[in-house]
Scaffold this motif. Structure first.
Motif, PDB file in Angstrom:
ATOM      1  N   ASN A 187       0.810  -1.235   0.000  1.00  0.00           N
ATOM      2  CA  ASN A 187       0.000   0.000   0.000  1.00  0.00           C
ATOM      3  C   ASN A 187       0.835   1.275   0.000  1.00  0.00           C
ATOM      4  O   ASN A 187       0.487   2.260   0.652  1.00  0.00           O
ATOM      5  N   MET A 188       1.910   1.291  -0.764  1.00  0.00           N
ATOM      6  CA  MET A 188       2.809   2.433  -0.717  1.00  0.00           C
ATOM      7  C   MET A 188       2.278   3.648  -1.472  1.00  0.00           C
ATOM      8  O   MET A 188       2.642   4.778  -1.168  1.00  0.00           O
ATOM      9  N   TYR A 189       1.430   3.437  -2.477  1.00  0.00           N
ATOM     10  CA  TYR A 189       0.846   4.568  -3.233  1.00  0.00           C
ATOM     11  C   TYR A 189      -0.650   4.352  -3.350  1.00  0.00           C
ATOM     12  O   TYR A 189      -1.139   3.210  -3.296  1.00  0.00           O
ATOM     13  N   ILE A 190      -1.377   5.462  -3.517  1.00  0.00           N
ATOM     14  CA  ILE A 190      -2.833   5.383  -3.524  1.00  0.00           C
ATOM     15  C   ILE A 190      -3.398   6.360  -4.554  1.00  0.00           C
ATOM     16  O   ILE A 190      -2.808   7.415  -4.826  1.00  0.00           O
ATOM     17  N   ALA A 191      -4.544   6.009  -5.131  1.00  0.00           N
ATOM     18  CA  ALA A 191      -5.258   6.863  -6.087  1.00  0.00           C
ATOM     19  C   ALA A 191      -6.743   6.517  -6.007  1.00  0.00           C
ATOM     20  O   ALA A 191      -7.131   5.527  -5.382  1.00  0.00           O
ATOM     21  N   GLY A 192      -7.582   7.359  -6.641  1.00  0.00           N
ATOM     22  CA  GLY A 192      -9.014   7.104  -6.608  1.00  0.00           C
ATOM     23  C   GLY A 192      -9.711   7.553  -7.883  1.00  0.00           C
ATOM     24  O   GLY A 192      -9.255   8.464  -8.571  1.00  0.00           O
ATOM     25  N   PHE A 193     -10.824   6.891  -8.211  1.00  0.00           N
ATOM     26  CA  PHE A 193     -11.627   7.239  -9.389  1.00  0.00           C
ATOM     27  C   PHE A 193     -13.039   6.719  -9.178  1.00  0.00           C
ATOM     28  O   PHE A 193     -13.332   6.033  -8.197  1.00  0.00           O
TER      29      PHE A 193
END
Length: 415
Positions: free
Chosen positions: A399-405
């Motif tokens: 879970n080192m990077y996160i994004a959303g859509f």
């Protein structure tokens, strides 16, 4: 995020100074020889006191290839204690390995794994209970979260590695949904205007007493859908309860979806069920396991109706763009996800992995997508280093990077 790092340093220094003073005054007992250190937690894996780590060393030798010769791996790096090369000569010739000091990270993998198997007491797993009514939790970073939430004081990298790997899943979710989220609106942060709209709807439900009117939709728990669930579905109830404690006025249902979400621990095999399997932690938290793919339930309308005020989706390092799983994710499953019009957040084990996943989604469904959160470093990623047994020089953290859509919501057009 840089602000978070700056805030973290003084607290760490202050704790170190306080600890030094207490030791100097004889207020603390001397350190135990069993306390974890890089020296007493280091063992070559092929000579490890832990049998499963000896098995992992054998698996690396059987599956991995030397980065220098392309042959099988027969040599254990003396600096990291992990099998990495075909021979000592190949290890010595690997300038990239030595110049980048890759062995330092591999050594951390080694000592973290041995610490978890050391049999030492783990007081850091004694998690706090209900949030006191007069206390506010600071979500800026791990250190301030632990401090303001009154966790056990974790002063070593071993304690942080053990706890953050476990808590990364629930606290990542909490950090996005919390009204004091460390993620800000563009241009200061990664949240887009559409993202703010989705988060505002969810926070309307999560903080009912801050609204002037009572939400008419609060007739059921908030549903958190975790798609492609694996390790996150194995976490015990008291770990996920840390999420619910941060939103004491809200009841949650965690819907784990996927063929690997339900495990028979005695037989060490995945289970399937034609109907949902429900496990209730208490009156405010329930686990619901769905052992097929999301699109199966979506097409059967088992999850209908969806509500952007009450439903949100999380996909933890799903591999949307990975060759072996792209087709499985991007056809019916992604179409169904976008059809819900609910917020979808996804994480990656690296920036490149997350960008690859988002690009794959945009290439296939770009015209139907609103970006809610630009790719960014996840403040609540795990600090524990992991190893890919097929390529022992590939290390990562969950879970080192996160994004959303989400699926695009069209505005009404007058005709």
């Amino acid at each position: 995020m840089l602000r978070g790092i700056r805030l973290c340093t003084p607290i760490t220094q202050r704790r170190t100074i306080i600890g030094f003073v207490r030791n100097a005054l004889g207020l603390d007992p001397p350190p135990s020889p069993d306390d974890p250190t890089p020296e007493n937690r280091f063992h070559p894996w092929d000579q490890s006191p832990a049998g499963d780590l000896r098995e992992r060393a054998a698996r690396i030798r059987a599956l991995a290839q030397c980065p220098v010769t392309g042959k099988e791996i027969n040599y254990t790096c003396p600096l990291s204690g992990i099998p990495t090369h075909h021979s000592k000569e190949a290890w010595e010739q690997d300038k990239k390995y030595h110049e980048s000091k890759k062995w330092e990270v591999l050594k951390k993998v080694n000592i973290y794994e041995h610490d978890l198997r050391s049999g030492r007491p783990f007081p850091e797993f004694d998690f706090p209970q209900e949030l006191e009514f007069d206390r506010t939790v600071n979500m800026t970073n791990w250190d301030l979260f632990f401090y303001t939430r009154q966790f056990y004081s974790m002063d070593t990298e071993f304690q942080l590695a053990a706890v953050t790997k476990m808590l990364s899943y629930p606290i990542t979710i909490a950090s996005v949904l919390n009204q004091f989220s460390p993620y800000y609106l563009n241009p200061k942060g990664p949240i887009t205007l559409e993202g703010l709209k989705s988060l505002a709807a969810l926070r309307y439900t999560l903080y009912p007493f801050e609204n002037k009117t009572v939400s008419a939709t609060k007739d059921r728990p908030m549903r958190l859908f975790i798609l492609g669930a694996r390790a996150e579905a194995l976490l015990p109830g008291h770990v996920w309860k840390q999420l619910q404690f941060l939103f004491p006025e809200t009841a949650f249902e965690l819907h784990f979806v996927g063929p690997e979400c339900l495990v028979n621990k005695e037989k060490h095999q995945y289970m399937s069920s034609s109907s949902p399997v429900v496990k209730r932690v208490d009156e405010t938290l329930a686990f619901v396991y769905h052992t097929d793919y999301f699109h199966v339930y979506h097409e059967a309308q088992d999850f209908f109706p969806y509500d952007p005020y009450l439903d949100v989706f999380f996909c933890f390092h799903p591999g949307f763009g990975a060759p072996e799983s792209t087709k499985l994710w991007l056809d019916k499953t992604m179409a169904g996800l976008l059809d819900t019009k609910c917020a979808i957040f996804t994480t990656g084990i690296s920036q490149s992995a997350l960008v690859r996943d988002l690009n794959a989604v945009m290439d296939k469904h770009g015209k139907e997508i609103d970006i809610l959160m630009e790719p960014t470093k996840n403040i609540y990623g795990s600090t524990k280093w992991e190893l890919n047994d097929v390529n022992p020089q590939e290390v990562y953290q969950f879970n080192m990077y996160i994004a959303g859509f989400r699926g695009k919501r069209y505005h009404a057009i007058e005709i």
